[in-house]
Design a protein around this motif. Structure first.
Motif, PDB file in Angstrom:
ATOM      1  N   GLU A  63     -85.616  34.032 -26.874  1.00 36.67           N
ATOM      2  CA  GLU A  63     -84.695  35.304 -26.078  1.00 36.67           C
ATOM      3  C   GLU A  63     -85.474  36.265 -25.840  1.00 36.67           C
ATOM      4  OE1 GLU A  63     -81.361  38.135 -27.141  1.00 36.67           O
ATOM      5  OE2 GLU A  63     -80.946  36.452 -27.853  1.00 36.67           O
ATOM      6  N   ARG A  67     -86.043  36.855 -21.973  1.00 37.88           N
ATOM      7  CA  ARG A  67     -85.085  38.614 -21.489  1.00 37.88           C
ATOM      8  C   ARG A  67     -86.579  39.143 -20.687  1.00 37.88           C
ATOM      9  NH1 ARG A  67     -80.704  40.770 -22.963  1.00 37.88           N
ATOM     10  NH2 ARG A  67     -79.604  39.768 -25.129  1.00 37.88           N
ATOM     11  N   PHE A 115     -76.028  39.364 -17.879  1.00 34.78           N
ATOM     12  CA  PHE A 115     -75.954  39.112 -19.292  1.00 34.78           C
ATOM     13  C   PHE A 115     -76.669  38.244 -19.981  1.00 34.78           C
ATOM     14  CE2 PHE A 115     -73.182  41.677 -16.602  1.00 34.78           C
ATOM     15  CZ  PHE A 115     -72.613  43.023 -16.774  1.00 34.78           C
ATOM     16  N   LEU A 116     -76.601  38.644 -21.039  1.00 35.49           N
ATOM     17  CA  LEU A 116     -77.289  37.424 -22.038  1.00 35.49           C
ATOM     18  C   LEU A 116     -77.408  37.315 -23.338  1.00 35.49           C
ATOM     19  CD1 LEU A 116     -79.888  35.155 -21.920  1.00 35.49           C
ATOM     20  CD2 LEU A 116     -80.859  36.442 -22.858  1.00 35.49           C
ATOM     21  N   GLU A 117     -76.356  35.859 -23.842  1.00 37.49           N
ATOM     22  CA  GLU A 117     -76.015  36.194 -25.665  1.00 37.49           C
ATOM     23  C   GLU A 117     -76.105  34.653 -25.661  1.00 37.49           C
ATOM     24  OE1 GLU A 117     -71.951  36.655 -27.983  1.00 37.49           O
ATOM     25  OE2 GLU A 117     -71.938  37.223 -26.148  1.00 37.49           O
ATOM     26  N   ARG A 118     -76.549  34.676 -27.279  1.00 39.67           N
ATOM     27  CA  ARG A 118     -76.654  33.260 -27.449  1.00 39.67           C
ATOM     28  C   ARG A 118     -75.910  33.030 -28.242  1.00 39.67           C
ATOM     29  NH1 ARG A 118     -81.620  30.581 -31.559  1.00 39.67           N
ATOM     30  NH2 ARG A 118     -80.519  28.994 -32.170  1.00 39.67           N
ATOM     31  N   VAL A 119     -75.014  31.491 -28.346  1.00 35.64           N
ATOM     32  CA  VAL A 119     -73.984  31.401 -28.696  1.00 35.64           C
ATOM     33  C   VAL A 119     -74.867  29.791 -29.581  1.00 35.64           C
ATOM     34  CG1 VAL A 119     -71.832  30.321 -28.679  1.00 35.64           C
ATOM     35  CG2 VAL A 119     -72.308  32.337 -27.156  1.00 35.64           C
ATOM     36  N   TYR A 123     -77.337  29.056 -24.170  1.00 31.17           N
ATOM     37  CA  TYR A 123     -76.978  30.597 -24.251  1.00 31.17           C
ATOM     38  C   TYR A 123     -76.792  30.913 -23.071  1.00 31.17           C
ATOM     39  CZ  TYR A 123     -82.566  31.903 -26.130  1.00 31.17           C
ATOM     40  OH  TYR A 123     -83.265  31.869 -27.252  1.00 31.17           O
ATOM     41  N   GLU A 124     -75.542  31.986 -23.240  1.00 28.63           N
ATOM     42  CA  GLU A 124     -74.726  32.414 -22.291  1.00 28.63           C
ATOM     43  C   GLU A 124     -75.142  33.147 -21.629  1.00 28.63           C
ATOM     44  OE1 GLU A 124     -70.584  33.916 -24.264  1.00 28.63           O
ATOM     45  OE2 GLU A 124     -70.200  31.082 -24.263  1.00 28.63           O
TER      46      GLU A 124
END
Length: 429
Positions: A63, A67, A115-119, A123-124
């Motif tokens: 991640e 980024r 906007f970055l999120e691990r799900v 990644y979203e």
């Protein structure tokens, strides 16, 4: 320096994944100018969609590295040389394709936040804001994810192993080029930016195509490579335009008109070989049946989903019914092509239409069979507009496996556009 050594040292700052705001597809800039003039205040959300669920991007890609690459893209702006190239170059026979007001805006642009999120194992990644700004995230975002995945697979390889890998990949591509040049009429452009193995590899592939095919290689969709290699920048428009226009429609009648409103706006800005119809967003047959007569006078059509031969036959019949000569029309095939399909389609349609090809992922990312467990095989990753002014977007396609949007809206769009049963086809890339 040869490519394997550069890859081995890929953590050098000399090799950020995206080097420029024009390390993008030409059609993105053409569409961006159209949006800038016609729908500048529309608010959109773009989202990453990994169609290949077996590729666990969040397990493969750190991640922090992701980024870092995305933050680097946000620091980019047009250089003086890039601005001069866009302002002064001739594209599709037209000087000053990009107007002064658009260029003044573009020269000041920095891409908006992400906007970055691990799900789970994915990644979203989403982008929100005004349409002209957000749309320019699509291609660099895809390029970053694709190359970081490549780097993750290559990370534990040593220098000589990498040299052998790239030698095999280069041989594989050159053998394709040799087969293609046996058919002297084939004309091909590089459409491989969005799902390339890496920037360096795309650049190598473009140089190989230039040497191997000569003037039968018509150019590249990648603006930076076109500028650096003195090639034609190739591209027209994409599904994004009708998807957003349709989402903005206030009722079913406006929804049915939306795909033609897009092309009416395009008609005002462009002529000649930029007047290419992309009819499959909500089904090719229905689109052509209901199309206004003035569209039949456009230069050609791009076939990007479903059975490509069937799509071309539908277009030929449509032109004949509208009193047009198909032999003077251009058909661009661009969906999941490799050299065998290119040669097959050329032999089937040469002489009946003007045939051209946009060769994408299997030009710039064909490492199939070259690593254990096929860990470098290309996969299907997209970044699409998923909402416009708070309303969901929908794509039906000629292949239901490419459809996207809420189920209720998909059902509504199928009703409005009179889309019946469709053949499912595997989505490889």
């Amino acid at each position: 320096m040869e490519i394997a050594t550069r890859v081995w040292n890929h953590k050098w700052k000399i090799d950020p994944i995206v080097r420029s705001l024009i390390d993008t597809d030409f059609y993105k800039l053409l569409m961006c100018q159209s949006v800038f003039h016609n729908r500048p205040d529309v608010q959109v959300t773009f989202s990453l969609i990994n169609r290949s669920h077996h590729v666990p991007l969040a397990k493969l890609i750190d991640e922090g590295e992701l980024r870092e690459q995305l933050d680097h893209i946000r620091s980019l702006s047009l250089t003086r040389g890039e601005s001069t190239w866009l302002r002064g170059n001739t594209f599709y026979g037209k000087r000053q394709m990009f107007r002064p007001d658009f260029m003044e805006w573009f020269e000041k642009l920095r891409l908006p936040p992400y906007f970055l999120e691990r799900v789970g194992d994915q990644y979203e990644l989403t982008f929100e804001g005004s349409w002209p700004e957000v749309m320019l995230w699509e291609i660099p975002a895809l390029a970053v994810l694709m190359e970081l995945r490549s780097r993750a697979v290559l990370d534990d390889m040593k220098k000589f192993e990498l040299q052998v890998l790239y030698a095999r990949a280069a041989t594989k591509l050159w053998e394709k080029i040799e087969r293609l040049r046996e058919q002297p009429g084939v004309k091909i452009a590089d459409f491989g930016t969005r799902r390339r193995h890496s920037f360096l590899w795309q650049d190598w592939c473009v140089q190989a195509m230039t040497e191997g095919l000569g003037d039968r290689f018509t150019g590249t969709s990648n603006c930076l490579i076109a500028k650096n290699r003195d090639l034609e920048a190739i591209g027209t428009n994409a599904h994004e335009l009708p998807m957003v226009y349709a989402a903005l429609a206030e009722d079913d009648a406006a929804l049915a008109r939306a795909p033609y409103d897009v092309l009416a706006d395009w008609h005002q800005e462009h002529e000649g070989n930029l007047r290419i119809i992309l009819p499959d967003t909500y089904g090719t047959e229905g689109f052509l049946e209901r199309a206004p007569d003035w569209l039949a006078g456009w230069t050609g059509i791009r076939i990007d989903s479903g059975d490509p031969a069937r799509g071309a036959e539908i277009a030929i019949d449509w032109w004949k019914k509208r009193g047009e000569d198909p032999t003077q029309k251009l058909v661009i095939f661009s969906d999941g092509l490799d050299e065998e399909k290119i040669l097959e389609l050329y032999k089937q349609f040469a002489g009946r239409v003007r045939v051209s090809f946009g060769w994408g992922t299997l030009l710039t990312n064909d490492f199939r069979g070259l690593t254990p467990d096929d860990r470098l095989a290309p996969f299907s990753l997209v970044c699409k507009a998923v909402s416009a002014n708070g309303k969901p977007t929908v794509k039906l396609s000629d292949n239901p496996n490419k459809a996207m949007g809420p189920e209720s809206e998909i059902a509504r769009y199928k009703r409005v556009f009179e889309v019946g049963e469709q053949e499912r086809r595997d989505v490889v890339v």
